[in-house]
Design a protein around this motif. Structure first.
Motif, PDB file in Angstrom:
ATOM      1  N   ASP A 256       0.801  -1.221   0.000  1.00 54.06           N
ATOM      2  CA  ASP A 256       0.000   0.000   0.000  1.00 54.06           C
ATOM      3  C   ASP A 256       0.840   1.281   0.000  1.00 54.06           C
ATOM      4  O   ASP A 256       0.431   2.312   0.516  1.00 54.06           O
ATOM      5  CB  ASP A 256      -0.966   0.008   1.187  1.00 54.06           C
ATOM      6  CG  ASP A 256      -0.258  -0.032   2.531  1.00 54.06           C
ATOM      7  OD1 ASP A 256       0.950  -0.362   2.579  1.00 54.06           O
ATOM      8  OD2 ASP A 256      -0.908   0.265   3.549  1.00 54.06           O
ATOM      9  N   LEU A 257       1.995   1.220  -0.618  1.00 50.50           N
ATOM     10  CA  LEU A 257       2.860   2.390  -0.730  1.00 50.50           C
ATOM     11  C   LEU A 257       2.655   3.060  -2.088  1.00 50.50           C
ATOM     12  O   LEU A 257       2.031   2.486  -2.979  1.00 50.50           O
ATOM     13  CB  LEU A 257       4.325   1.974  -0.558  1.00 50.50           C
ATOM     14  CG  LEU A 257       4.651   1.306   0.782  1.00 50.50           C
ATOM     15  CD1 LEU A 257       6.072   0.773   0.774  1.00 50.50           C
ATOM     16  CD2 LEU A 257       4.438   2.274   1.929  1.00 50.50           C
ATOM     17  N   ASP A 258       3.202   4.250  -2.262  1.00 46.61           N
ATOM     18  CA  ASP A 258       2.962   5.034  -3.476  1.00 46.61           C
ATOM     19  C   ASP A 258       3.177   4.256  -4.770  1.00 46.61           C
ATOM     20  O   ASP A 258       2.399   4.373  -5.710  1.00 46.61           O
ATOM     21  CB  ASP A 258       3.860   6.273  -3.498  1.00 46.61           C
ATOM     22  CG  ASP A 258       3.402   7.339  -2.537  1.00 46.61           C
ATOM     23  OD1 ASP A 258       2.407   7.117  -1.818  1.00 46.61           O
ATOM     24  OD2 ASP A 258       4.036   8.400  -2.492  1.00 46.61           O
TER      25      ASP A 258
ATOM     26  N   VAL B  51      -0.465   6.456  -7.773  1.00 49.04           N
ATOM     27  CA  VAL B  51      -0.264   6.551  -6.325  1.00 49.04           C
ATOM     28  C   VAL B  51      -1.551   6.180  -5.584  1.00 49.04           C
ATOM     29  O   VAL B  51      -1.530   5.382  -4.638  1.00 49.04           O
ATOM     30  CB  VAL B  51       0.220   7.971  -5.924  1.00 49.04           C
ATOM     31  CG1 VAL B  51       0.174   8.163  -4.417  1.00 49.04           C
ATOM     32  CG2 VAL B  51       1.625   8.221  -6.463  1.00 49.04           C
TER      33      VAL B  51
ATOM     34  N   ASN C 273      -2.284   2.399  -5.840  1.00 48.68           N
ATOM     35  CA  ASN C 273      -1.390   1.617  -4.982  1.00 48.68           C
ATOM     36  C   ASN C 273      -1.738   1.787  -3.510  1.00 48.68           C
ATOM     37  O   ASN C 273      -1.804   0.808  -2.771  1.00 48.68           O
ATOM     38  CB  ASN C 273       0.068   2.007  -5.225  1.00 48.68           C
ATOM     39  CG  ASN C 273       0.659   1.298  -6.411  1.00 48.68           C
ATOM     40  OD1 ASN C 273       0.578   0.086  -6.515  1.00 48.68           O
ATOM     41  ND2 ASN C 273       1.222   2.058  -7.325  1.00 48.68           N
ATOM     42  N   ARG C 274      -1.931   3.023  -3.072  1.00 49.24           N
ATOM     43  CA  ARG C 274      -2.227   3.271  -1.656  1.00 49.24           C
ATOM     44  C   ARG C 274      -3.523   2.593  -1.216  1.00 49.24           C
ATOM     45  O   ARG C 274      -3.656   2.183  -0.073  1.00 49.24           O
ATOM     46  CB  ARG C 274      -2.316   4.766  -1.388  1.00 49.24           C
ATOM     47  CG  ARG C 274      -0.978   5.451  -1.360  1.00 49.24           C
ATOM     48  CD  ARG C 274      -1.135   6.885  -0.963  1.00 49.24           C
ATOM     49  NE  ARG C 274       0.160   7.515  -0.800  1.00 49.24           N
ATOM     50  CZ  ARG C 274       0.325   8.702  -0.263  1.00 49.24           C
ATOM     51  NH1 ARG C 274      -0.717   9.383   0.167  1.00 49.24           N
ATOM     52  NH2 ARG C 274       1.526   9.218  -0.153  1.00 49.24           N
ATOM     53  N   ASN C 275      -4.487   2.514  -2.120  1.00 53.18           N
ATOM     54  CA  ASN C 275      -5.785   1.943  -1.770  1.00 53.18           C
ATOM     55  C   ASN C 275      -5.937   0.476  -2.157  1.00 53.18           C
ATOM     56  O   ASN C 275      -6.986  -0.111  -1.917  1.00 53.18           O
ATOM     57  CB  ASN C 275      -6.907   2.769  -2.411  1.00 53.18           C
ATOM     58  CG  ASN C 275      -7.004   4.148  -1.810  1.00 53.18           C
ATOM     59  OD1 ASN C 275      -6.866   4.317  -0.608  1.00 53.18           O
ATOM     60  ND2 ASN C 275      -7.205   5.143  -2.645  1.00 53.18           N
TER      61      ASN C 275
ATOM     62  N   ASP D 201       3.631  13.693   3.244  1.00 58.67           N
ATOM     63  CA  ASP D 201       2.520  13.692   4.203  1.00 58.67           C
ATOM     64  C   ASP D 201       1.433  14.709   3.875  1.00 58.67           C
ATOM     65  O   ASP D 201       0.258  14.451   4.081  1.00 58.67           O
ATOM     66  CB  ASP D 201       3.042  13.939   5.627  1.00 58.67           C
ATOM     67  CG  ASP D 201       3.870  12.778   6.138  1.00 58.67           C
ATOM     68  OD1 ASP D 201       3.737  11.674   5.582  1.00 58.67           O
ATOM     69  OD2 ASP D 201       4.648  12.978   7.083  1.00 58.67           O
TER      70      ASP D 201
ATOM     71  N   PHE E 152      -1.615  13.623   1.559  1.00 57.51           N
ATOM     72  CA  PHE E 152      -2.748  12.798   1.991  1.00 57.51           C
ATOM     73  C   PHE E 152      -4.057  13.567   1.887  1.00 57.51           C
ATOM     74  O   PHE E 152      -5.048  13.071   1.370  1.00 57.51           O
ATOM     75  CB  PHE E 152      -2.559  12.295   3.430  1.00 57.51           C
ATOM     76  CG  PHE E 152      -1.583  11.174   3.547  1.00 57.51           C
ATOM     77  CD1 PHE E 152      -1.886   9.905   3.069  1.00 57.51           C
ATOM     78  CD2 PHE E 152      -0.346  11.379   4.138  1.00 57.51           C
ATOM     79  CE1 PHE E 152      -0.986   8.867   3.187  1.00 57.51           C
ATOM     80  CE2 PHE E 152       0.559  10.344   4.246  1.00 57.51           C
ATOM     81  CZ  PHE E 152       0.243   9.084   3.769  1.00 57.51           C
TER      82      PHE E 152
END
Length: 127
Positions: free
Chosen positions: A24-26, A77, A80-82, A103, A106
């Motif tokens: 779940d990273l960028d 991004v 991937n994050r979701n 940060d 977000f």
């Protein structure tokens, strides 16, 4: 041509691997490196113990995909994050290069996903 690249961690990493990566990273699962020592220090300071790993890397013979701050990058991004299915067939590449959302991004991503701002506004806020 070799470049100095850094990896912030909680331990010395002599042999990078993907076994310790999160999905779940960028840029999804991977071993994250940066040429920016300050960014690597930020990554390292998020750990209980901070270690800054330094490597000499040569990417000239690798298949590299470079993302720029565009709609494609923003969606990559977010996907991937979701944990969404990724449109980019990045598995055909050895290395994916591009900006990592910090940060403050977000809130911007949340505002974009909720329809409060356009993709252009989201990218402009990031850059």
């Amino acid at each position: 041509m070799q470049k100095k690249v850094y990896h912030g961690s909680s331990e010395i990493v002599r042999n990078p691997d993907l076994d310790h990566s999160r999905i779940d990273l960028d840029f999804g699962a991977g071993f994250y490196l940066t040429e920016d020592i300050e960014m690597a220090k930020k990554w390292a300071c998020n750990k209980k113990k901070s270690v800054l790993n330094l490597y000499a890397a040569n990417f000239s013979e690798l298949n590299v995909y470079e993302l720029k701050p565009t709609k494609e990058w923003l969606h990559f991004v977010i996907e991937n994050r979701n944990g969404y299915e990724i449109d980019l067939d990045y598995e055909n590449y050895d290395v994916v290069v591009g900006p990592v959302a910090d940060d403050k991004m977000f809130r911007t991503i949340s505002d974009y996903e909720d329809g409060y701002i356009s993709v252009e506004e989201a990218i402009k806020l990031w850059i």
